[in-house]
Design a protein around this motif. Structure first.
Motif, PDB file in Angstrom:
ATOM      1  N   THR A  75     -81.829  22.206 -39.731  1.00  0.00           N
ATOM      2  CA  THR A  75     -82.464  23.315 -39.013  1.00  0.00           C
ATOM      3  C   THR A  75     -81.790  24.646 -39.321  1.00  0.00           C
ATOM      4  N   VAL A  76     -80.449  24.698 -39.239  1.00  0.00           N
ATOM      5  CA  VAL A  76     -79.754  25.969 -39.481  1.00  0.00           C
ATOM      6  C   VAL A  76     -79.733  26.326 -40.963  1.00  0.00           C
ATOM      7  N   SER A  77     -79.870  25.326 -41.839  1.00  0.00           N
ATOM      8  CA  SER A  77     -79.937  25.628 -43.270  1.00  0.00           C
ATOM      9  C   SER A  77     -81.256  26.316 -43.595  1.00  0.00           C
ATOM     10  N   LYS A  78     -82.332  25.883 -42.933  1.00  0.00           N
ATOM     11  CA  LYS A  78     -83.634  26.514 -43.148  1.00  0.00           C
ATOM     12  C   LYS A  78     -83.716  27.871 -42.471  1.00  0.00           C
ATOM     13  N   ASN A  79     -83.137  27.978 -41.268  1.00  0.00           N
ATOM     14  CA  ASN A  79     -83.173  29.235 -40.519  1.00  0.00           C
ATOM     15  C   ASN A  79     -81.797  29.526 -39.937  1.00  0.00           C
ATOM     16  N   PRO A  80     -80.953  30.263 -40.663  1.00  0.00           N
ATOM     17  CA  PRO A  80     -79.586  30.530 -40.195  1.00  0.00           C
ATOM     18  C   PRO A  80     -79.518  31.290 -38.878  1.00  0.00           C
ATOM     19  N   ARG A  81     -80.625  31.936 -38.458  1.00  0.00           N
ATOM     20  CA  ARG A  81     -80.608  32.688 -37.204  1.00  0.00           C
ATOM     21  C   ARG A  81     -80.900  31.801 -35.987  1.00  0.00           C
ATOM     22  N   THR A  82     -81.004  30.498 -36.200  1.00  0.00           N
ATOM     23  CA  THR A  82     -81.192  29.577 -35.074  1.00  0.00           C
ATOM     24  C   THR A  82     -79.988  29.651 -34.146  1.00  0.00           C
ATOM     25  N   THR A  83     -80.236  29.751 -32.833  1.00  0.00           N
ATOM     26  CA  THR A  83     -79.149  29.847 -31.871  1.00  0.00           C
ATOM     27  C   THR A  83     -78.705  28.465 -31.415  1.00  0.00           C
ATOM     28  N   ARG A  84     -77.528  28.406 -30.798  1.00  0.00           N
ATOM     29  CA  ARG A  84     -77.050  27.128 -30.258  1.00  0.00           C
ATOM     30  C   ARG A  84     -77.960  26.650 -29.149  1.00  0.00           C
ATOM     31  N   GLY A  85     -78.552  27.588 -28.400  1.00  0.00           N
ATOM     32  CA  GLY A  85     -79.490  27.207 -27.353  1.00  0.00           C
ATOM     33  C   GLY A  85     -80.718  26.506 -27.914  1.00  0.00           C
ATOM     34  N   ASP A  86     -81.201  27.007 -29.064  1.00  0.00           N
ATOM     35  CA  ASP A  86     -82.344  26.358 -29.711  1.00  0.00           C
ATOM     36  C   ASP A  86     -81.983  24.939 -30.143  1.00  0.00           C
ATOM     37  N   LEU A  87     -80.795  24.792 -30.730  1.00  0.00           N
ATOM     38  CA  LEU A  87     -80.362  23.463 -31.176  1.00  0.00           C
ATOM     39  C   LEU A  87     -80.149  22.531 -29.999  1.00  0.00           C
ATOM     40  N   LEU A  88     -79.609  23.079 -28.903  1.00  0.00           N
ATOM     41  CA  LEU A  88     -79.387  22.276 -27.706  1.00  0.00           C
ATOM     42  C   LEU A  88     -80.708  21.726 -27.187  1.00  0.00           C
ATOM     43  N   ASN A  89     -81.756  22.574 -27.180  1.00  0.00           N
ATOM     44  CA  ASN A  89     -83.082  22.134 -26.716  1.00  0.00           C
ATOM     45  C   ASN A  89     -83.678  21.090 -27.650  1.00  0.00           C
ATOM     46  N   ASP A  90     -83.472  21.264 -28.963  1.00  0.00           N
ATOM     47  CA  ASP A  90     -83.978  20.281 -29.926  1.00  0.00           C
ATOM     48  C   ASP A  90     -83.343  18.912 -29.692  1.00  0.00           C
ATOM     49  N   LEU A  91     -82.024  18.915 -29.450  1.00  0.00           N
ATOM     50  CA  LEU A  91     -81.333  17.649 -29.213  1.00  0.00           C
ATOM     51  C   LEU A  91     -81.756  17.008 -27.893  1.00  0.00           C
ATOM     52  N   GLN A  92     -81.973  17.839 -26.872  1.00  0.00           N
ATOM     53  CA  GLN A  92     -82.403  17.296 -25.579  1.00  0.00           C
ATOM     54  C   GLN A  92     -83.767  16.621 -25.705  1.00  0.00           C
ATOM     55  N   ARG A  93     -84.658  17.245 -26.488  1.00  0.00           N
ATOM     56  CA  ARG A  93     -85.973  16.630 -26.684  1.00  0.00           C
ATOM     57  C   ARG A  93     -85.856  15.306 -27.438  1.00  0.00           C
ATOM     58  N   ALA A  94     -84.776  15.175 -28.232  1.00  0.00           N
ATOM     59  CA  ALA A  94     -84.546  13.923 -28.970  1.00  0.00           C
ATOM     60  C   ALA A  94     -83.741  12.916 -28.143  1.00  0.00           C
ATOM     61  N   GLY A  95     -83.398  13.298 -26.890  1.00  0.00           N
ATOM     62  CA  GLY A  95     -82.695  12.377 -26.010  1.00  0.00           C
ATOM     63  C   GLY A  95     -81.190  12.494 -26.016  1.00  0.00           C
ATOM     64  N   THR A  96     -80.641  13.561 -26.584  1.00  0.00           N
ATOM     65  CA  THR A  96     -79.189  13.758 -26.646  1.00  0.00           C
ATOM     66  C   THR A  96     -78.819  15.007 -25.856  1.00  0.00           C
ATOM     67  N   LYS A  97     -77.942  14.863 -24.879  1.00  0.00           N
ATOM     68  CA  LYS A  97     -77.520  15.993 -24.061  1.00  0.00           C
ATOM     69  C   LYS A  97     -76.070  16.332 -24.384  1.00  0.00           C
ATOM     70  N   VAL A  98     -75.857  17.535 -24.893  1.00  0.00           N
ATOM     71  CA  VAL A  98     -74.522  17.976 -25.270  1.00  0.00           C
ATOM     72  C   VAL A  98     -74.335  19.426 -24.850  1.00  0.00           C
ATOM     73  N   THR A  99     -73.122  19.938 -25.035  1.00  0.00           N
ATOM     74  CA  THR A  99     -72.834  21.340 -24.733  1.00  0.00           C
ATOM     75  C   THR A  99     -72.930  22.177 -26.006  1.00  0.00           C
ATOM     76  N   LYS A 100     -72.960  23.489 -25.826  1.00  0.00           N
ATOM     77  CA  LYS A 100     -72.999  24.383 -26.982  1.00  0.00           C
ATOM     78  C   LYS A 100     -71.721  24.266 -27.813  1.00  0.00           C
ATOM     79  N   ALA A 101     -70.592  24.022 -27.135  1.00  0.00           N
ATOM     80  CA  ALA A 101     -69.331  23.867 -27.852  1.00  0.00           C
ATOM     81  C   ALA A 101     -69.381  22.653 -28.783  1.00  0.00           C
ATOM     82  N   THR A 102     -70.010  21.576 -28.333  1.00  0.00           N
ATOM     83  CA  THR A 102     -70.141  20.381 -29.166  1.00  0.00           C
ATOM     84  C   THR A 102     -70.976  20.682 -30.401  1.00  0.00           C
ATOM     85  N   ILE A 103     -72.021  21.484 -30.227  1.00  0.00           N
ATOM     86  CA  ILE A 103     -72.864  21.857 -31.362  1.00  0.00           C
ATOM     87  C   ILE A 103     -72.052  22.677 -32.364  1.00  0.00           C
TER      88      ILE A 103
END
Length: 315
Positions: A75-103
């Motif tokens: 995701t970040v390779s395709k769009n480097p401006r992706t935020t940690r919040g965006d990645l956090l939401n993507d992971l939550q939709r996939a069933g993984t709950k983590v913090t921004k620090a973990t990302i």
């Protein structure tokens, strides 16, 4: 197997002895008062490692699965401006709950870190060709040639500057890739505007430009400040003057004045402020001024002049 940590070493050894004596896991568990699952874990460990001691552990398992790591890296390779919040939401939709620090830690292990996007000139193909031509022509110039150049430019210095930046995920040495930069165009503005020059021997004169500059005013600035700077810096005969292609720099009155003074002018590609090393000197000045926190325009001008004069030739 984690529950076996509670068993004493003596109990674990008894489990192995009873197993070697031919007793079943259920019988061993009843005799020693240990769960059958724990008995089986101790026996399997002994068969595999020939020991009942607690084995070294590698730490807590990764919260993001290898598949999840690939997903956020892609995701970040395709769009480097992706935020940690965006990645956090993507992971939550996939069933993984983590913090921004973990990302952040996960991406750092993949060689990616969050950086401020570089601001670069908005370049057209013709600008790129001109910059490449300039680089090739001067690629083998000796250091002595650059020491004989006086660099110049104007800049704005704000009373209360704002650091407008955007962060991107990038790999090492990829800061100038188009995906990792913010294109900018040159416009005026700001609280005070100054003109300055410098060479390898140190900074020249710095003046505040209070009115809108035209070709005639620019010639006056050069006459009153560039020539004294060249003398103060003890430039060698045949020194070269650098300025960009701003309209007032290329105006007819300016060209005539330069021709009359027999100045050598460094040919400069358009849209190339980032090639001018004075940009590094402007940043040095702005950092020094900001540290002193001027509260009004008068103080801002005074501090600019003081800090400029303090910048040593080594810088």
């Amino acid at each position: 197997m984690a529950k076996t940590k509670k068993l004493s070493k003596d109990t674990r050894n008894k489990i192995v002895d009873l197993h070697q004596a031919g007793k079943t896991e259920s019988a061993i568990g009843k005799q020693l008062g240990v769960k059958k699952s724990n008995v089986g874990a101790i026996i399997r460990k002994w068969k595999t490692y020939k020991t009942t001691d607690n084995l070294p552990r590698s730490g807590a398992p990764r919260k993001i699965s290898p598949r999840g790591v690939k997903m956020i890296t892609r995701t970040v390779s395709k769009n480097p401006r992706t935020t940690r919040g965006d990645l956090l939401n993507d992971l939550q939709r996939a069933g993984t709950k983590v913090t921004k620090a973990t990302i952040s830690n996960t991406l750092r292990r993949q060689g990616l870190k969050s950086c401020s996007a570089r601001r670069v000139p908005l370049l057209k193909p013709v600008h790129m060709q001109a910059r490449l031509k300039f680089a090739r022509e001067h690629l083998d110039d000796p250091e002595e040639d650059w020491e004989n150049v006086i660099w110049s430019d104007e800049t704005k210095i704000e009373l209360f500057g704002k650091n407008s930046t955007r962060r991107v995920w990038r790999r090492k040495n990829a800061e100038l890739h188009p995906k990792n930069t913010i294109p900018t165009v040159k416009h005026g503005g700001g609280n005070i505007r100054v003109w300055g020059c410098f060479s390898a021997k140190g900074p020249g004169q710095l003046i505040r430009v209070k009115e809108k500059m035209n070709g005639a005013m620019y010639c006056q600035i050069l006459s009153e400040n560039l020539l004294p700077s060249a003398r103060a810096l003890k430039m060698k005969r045949g020194w070269v003057f650098q300025h960009d292609n701003d309209p007032k720099h290329t105006a007819r009155v300016t060209k005539e004045w330069i021709c009359k003074k027999h100045f050598k002018v460094l040919e400069w590609p358009s849209q190339s402020p980032d090639l001018n090393p004075i940009e590094n000197l402007w940043r040095e000045l702005k950092v020094r001024v900001a540290q002193r926190q001027p509260q009004n325009i008068t103080a801002l001008e005074e501090i600019c002049m003081e800090e400029w004069a303090k910048i040593p030739a080594t810088v």
